[in-house]
Motif scaffolding. Structure first.
Motif, PDB file in Angstrom:
ATOM      1  N   THR A 173       0.858  -1.196   0.000  1.00  0.00           N
ATOM      2  CA  THR A 173       0.000   0.000   0.000  1.00  0.00           C
ATOM      3  C   THR A 173       0.889   1.240   0.000  1.00  0.00           C
ATOM      4  O   THR A 173       1.535   1.535  -0.987  1.00  0.00           O
ATOM      5  N   GLN A 215      -3.744   4.681   1.359  1.00  0.00           N
ATOM      6  CA  GLN A 215      -3.970   4.715   2.798  1.00  0.00           C
ATOM      7  C   GLN A 215      -5.328   4.133   3.151  1.00  0.00           C
ATOM      8  O   GLN A 215      -5.483   3.473   4.187  1.00  0.00           O
ATOM      9  N   PHE A 216      -6.330   4.348   2.293  1.00  0.00           N
ATOM     10  CA  PHE A 216      -7.643   3.748   2.535  1.00  0.00           C
ATOM     11  C   PHE A 216      -7.574   2.231   2.406  1.00  0.00           C
ATOM     12  O   PHE A 216      -8.197   1.499   3.162  1.00  0.00           O
ATOM     13  N   MET A 262      -5.013   0.559   3.120  1.00  0.00           N
ATOM     14  CA  MET A 262      -4.297   0.152   4.320  1.00  0.00           C
ATOM     15  C   MET A 262      -5.259  -0.016   5.499  1.00  0.00           C
ATOM     16  O   MET A 262      -5.053  -0.883   6.356  1.00  0.00           O
ATOM     17  N   ILE A 263      -6.317   0.770   5.536  1.00  0.00           N
ATOM     18  CA  ILE A 263      -7.330   0.622   6.594  1.00  0.00           C
ATOM     19  C   ILE A 263      -7.960  -0.766   6.521  1.00  0.00           C
ATOM     20  O   ILE A 263      -8.172  -1.433   7.535  1.00  0.00           O
ATOM     21  N   GLY A 264      -8.248  -1.209   5.297  1.00  0.00           N
ATOM     22  CA  GLY A 264      -8.776  -2.552   5.123  1.00  0.00           C
ATOM     23  C   GLY A 264      -7.799  -3.612   5.584  1.00  0.00           C
ATOM     24  O   GLY A 264      -8.195  -4.641   6.153  1.00  0.00           O
ATOM     25  N   PHE A 295      -5.570  -3.280   7.983  1.00  0.00           N
ATOM     26  CA  PHE A 295      -5.597  -3.316   9.445  1.00  0.00           C
ATOM     27  C   PHE A 295      -6.778  -4.152   9.930  1.00  0.00           C
ATOM     28  O   PHE A 295      -6.670  -4.909  10.895  1.00  0.00           O
ATOM     29  N   GLY A 296      -7.911  -4.005   9.245  1.00  0.00           N
ATOM     30  CA  GLY A 296      -9.065  -4.837   9.577  1.00  0.00           C
ATOM     31  C   GLY A 296      -8.758  -6.310   9.396  1.00  0.00           C
ATOM     32  O   GLY A 296      -9.138  -7.148  10.224  1.00  0.00           O
ATOM     33  N   ILE A 334     -14.219   4.846   5.493  1.00  0.00           N
ATOM     34  CA  ILE A 334     -13.208   4.294   6.396  1.00  0.00           C
ATOM     35  C   ILE A 334     -13.734   3.027   7.068  1.00  0.00           C
ATOM     36  O   ILE A 334     -13.063   1.993   7.102  1.00  0.00           O
ATOM     37  N   TYR A 366     -14.180   0.012   4.488  1.00  0.00           N
ATOM     38  CA  TYR A 366     -12.919  -0.648   4.147  1.00  0.00           C
ATOM     39  C   TYR A 366     -12.437  -1.523   5.311  1.00  0.00           C
ATOM     40  O   TYR A 366     -11.955  -2.633   5.107  1.00  0.00           O
ATOM     41  N   PHE A 367     -12.580  -1.006   6.523  1.00  0.00           N
ATOM     42  CA  PHE A 367     -12.139  -1.758   7.693  1.00  0.00           C
ATOM     43  C   PHE A 367     -12.941  -3.048   7.849  1.00  0.00           C
ATOM     44  O   PHE A 367     -12.381  -4.122   8.090  1.00  0.00           O
ATOM     45  N   TYR A 387     -11.787  -6.809   7.653  1.00  0.00           N
ATOM     46  CA  TYR A 387     -11.997  -7.684   8.809  1.00  0.00           C
ATOM     47  C   TYR A 387     -12.574  -9.029   8.360  1.00  0.00           C
ATOM     48  O   TYR A 387     -12.148 -10.091   8.829  1.00  0.00           O
TER      49      TYR A 387
END
Length: 426
Positions: free
Chosen positions: A152, A266-267, A269-271, A273-274, A323, A326-327, A331
């Protein structure tokens, strides 16, 4: 040599996970340069969708054959060959002069990638005890998410600094070096250690085990409701996420929300992290509740509603909601580790590799179909406002996620007492 009690097993673990980390990064990294490829090679969105699809087509199509071959002949050689193929394909991608070579390169990468997960699972099962294996498999899933994470913002910044060819060329070289590392760690060094620990007069012939015919195994798997349930579960959670992230997620942020490439990454990347949270948290919840089916159905409902939200807001949900979406979708991808928990509890140990490959194939068949179909939708609405094409495109992952929910409902779960006794005797 007692593999499961040797300190050397941690070298095996680190080497395999390093390789997996590098390989997974190349599943979605090409999605960062979608618009550049369209500009450099003068190709349509449908062609870009085909580039992603052909990689996942190879991956999906080879899952069951790889599972059968690895069960019979051992996972080490296949993991090494797969790593080299992924490295060579990535190198070829970095120097491609036209779209035909790009397609060939992604096909080679997909073929190499197809060998990785099933063989990683088998190698860890050979070197680690049961209680260690479950925990380390979760760590392997998290390592995969970290690989996606590298593809990412870090990879995007590298591309912005040097152009897209040097990062892919360098990654290809590193993957080839990983193949060499695996040869020494998995093949050469263990052979030396076996010779050192082997008694001088141990020439006893090993008993020949009668192997079941491949056709019989496949017939049993393909006619099993539980196997199809895991196939559909992976189809709905993994394919929608990987297919979209690996092709249209970055262009979506750039075209619909006017983000920079780095901002869109970066968006994504939010996914990721999920996804990193999804595997350990959902597994913990499942163990606390003593059931896999109930939390997994809840995950599928969340994923389906998340994709449906894009339709509810005409392809352009509010920024803050994007946000969360995407998370949650990420997940769901991480929580798909429960698919293999279902496989492990439902099938004989001799069939786990094949059924795992079959279930994994489901996720990547949808990852094959989604980018290409999404690209055709975008081409059809080429002259309209960007959000219009994406609105109709989001119908595809929403439908796929619904199929995943159906898979979750089809899971047949035994009582906790029966499950526990099965685990003890396994």
């Amino acid at each position: 040599m007692d593999k499961k009690n040797s300190k050397y097993r941690w070298i095996v673990f680190a080497s395999v996970l390093l390789t997996y980390f590098m390989i997974v990064s190349q599943r979605t990294a090409p999605g960062l340069i979608t618009d550049q490829l369209m500009k450099d090679f003068q190709v349509t969105a449908s062609t870009i969708g085909l580039l992603t699809s052909i990689q996942f087509f190879a991956y999906a199509g080879l899952q069951v054959p790889v599972g059968i071959l690895s069960d019979r002949f051992g996972p080490n050689v296949f993991l090494i060959i797969g790593t080299f193929l992924t490295g060579i394909g990535t190198l070829l991608y970095s120097i491609a002069p036209n779209e035909t070579v790009l397609l060939l390169a992604r096909l080679i990468v997909g073929t190499g990638d197809a060998t990785i997960w099933v063989n990683l699972v088998l190698i860890l099962s050979q070197w680690f005890k049961g209680n260690e294996f479950v925990k380390l498999l979760g760590m392997a899933g998290m390592t995969g998410s970290l690989g996606f994470l590298m593809a990412t913002v870090p990879f995007s910044m590298w591309i912005a600094w040097t152009g897209w060819r040097p990062p892919f060329f360098t990654t290809g070289i590193v993957l080839c070096l990983c193949g060499i590392l695996l040869y020494f760690v998995l093949v050469k060094n263990p052979r030396k250690m076996e010779k050192l620990h082997q008694p001088a007069n141990s020439q006893a012939a090993k008993p020949i085990q009668k192997r079941e015919k491949t056709g019989v195994i496949l017939k049993r798997v393909f006619s099993n409701r539980q196997a199809w349930a895991t196939f559909l579960c992976h189809y709905g959670t993994v394919g929608t996420y990987v297919g979209f992230i690996g092709s249209w997620a970055v262009p979506y942020g750039m075209h619909v929300f006017d983000m920079t490439r780095s901002g869109a990454s970066q968006f994504v990347m939010i996914g990721l992290f999920g996804a990193m949270i999804g595997a350990p948290l959902t597994s913990w919840i499942s163990s606390r509740l003593g059931t896999i089916k109930k939390p997994y159905i809840f995950v599928h409902i969340i994923v389906f509603l998340s994709w449906s939200a894009f339709l509810l807001f005409n392809g352009k949900p509010p920024y803050f909601m994007l946000i969360a979406l995407y998370f949650l979708i990420g997940y769901g991808n991480g929580a798909s580790a429960l698919t293999f928990a279902v496989v492990r509890k439902s099938f004989d140990v001799k069939e786990v590799g094949v059924v795992s490959g079959f279930a994994n194939m489901g996720g990547f068949i949808s990852a094959v179909l989604l980018p290409s179909a999404f690209g055709k939708v975008l081409d059809h609405f080429h002259g309209a406002e960007a959000s219009v094409g994406y609105f109709y495109g989001f119908m595809i992952p929403a439908l796929f996620a619904l199929m995943g929910l159906i898979g979750g409902l089809l899971i047949k779960e035994k009582s906790s007492e029966v499950t526990q006794s099965k685990e003890i005797t396994a």
